[in-house]
Design an enzyme around this catalytic site. Sequence first.
Site, PDB file in Angstrom:
ATOM      1  N   LYS A 219       0.842  -1.187   0.000  1.00  0.00           N
ATOM      2  CA  LYS A 219       0.000   0.000   0.000  1.00  0.00           C
ATOM      3  C   LYS A 219       0.881   1.242   0.000  1.00  0.00           C
ATOM      4  CE  LYS A 219      -3.955  -2.226   0.352  1.00  0.00           C
ATOM      5  NZ  LYS A 219      -3.449  -3.512  -0.142  1.00  0.00           N
ATOM      6  N   ASP A 220       0.315   2.330  -0.487  1.00  0.00           N
ATOM      7  CA  ASP A 220       1.062   3.583  -0.588  1.00  0.00           C
ATOM      8  C   ASP A 220       1.614   4.007   0.768  1.00  0.00           C
ATOM      9  OD1 ASP A 220      -1.276   3.611  -2.659  1.00  0.00           O
ATOM     10  OD2 ASP A 220       0.260   4.925  -3.487  1.00  0.00           O
TER      11      ASP A 220
END
Length: 338
Positions: A77-78
Amino acid sequence: MFSDLLPAFGSPLGRARLRVEPEDFAVIELPLVEPAGEGEHAWLWVRKRGQNTDWVAGQLARLAGVKPRDVSYAGLKDRHAVTEQWFSVQLPGRPDPDWNALEAEGVTVVEARRHSRKLRRGALRGNRFRLRLRDFDGDAGALMERAALLNVRGLPNYFGAQRFGRDGGNLEAARRMFADPRRRLPRQKRGLYLSAARSFLFNRVLAERVRRGDWDRCLAGDVMQLDGRSALFAAPECEPELETRLKALEVHPTGPLWGRGESLCSGECARLEADCLAAEAELREGLERAGPELDRRALRVRVEGLQVTPEGSDLWLEFDLPAGSYATVLLDQLVEWA
């Protein structure tokens, strides 16, 4: 490198700023399965802010007193975001530690449940996004109309710029790696470079299909993928029934993820892909030597529930995308962002 990734629906409809604060980019994982409540694997629903997924996994391993390989997650995930996702920690015959004792800035274990199996990479349906576009300067009405079009026709499934590293560095490293096959690299770096090369070739093909206007339509000899599934089938001819299924987003045309093996596509599709990638023999041959199997990826993906909500000078966007697709690619269809 990325300027030739043509938007499918016309020029951007304004300018805005993204990720001014981590809360401007929120991601919630959509899991394939939910933990059953018993088993040797502790599944942890984790909220993180401003941290990367691998680092969080390492912190969980340290708290649990296990090796890093005993901690897994479905997808990265970012970092510059607020995200929520499952992790799993293998604890055979052992009780859970106090997960609330985790000392990791910006990281909270929201829930812990047991399950009989570890969480495997790629085991997610997709991700739910809530993005804030600050200081939007453009035509909000036209942007909402284009959002409605994306809901109906889907999104060109380009690989995002982050796939290629800072300033495209992973792709250039792939070219150097292929130029010197005797050069030995750590497994993780080698994997990143191979992925960058495959992604670049795929994007070239998709950009050409967008330019031609048939990225979401049948081309004789295409290979089709069922929506939401990995199953593929060849389409030597573009039958009316197939065109109906394409319009309904039940199936999608695919493009090449280059590697060893024979291509399933034929006819006009095969000629287009050969012509499009003729200048990239170095990458094609390097991938064939390196050993990944030739595969296909959908040229288009379904966008679920894209909504645009104005708030003062800002816009909020909410939508779901399947696993492996990029929110930033969707933004590129709407606005110029920084």
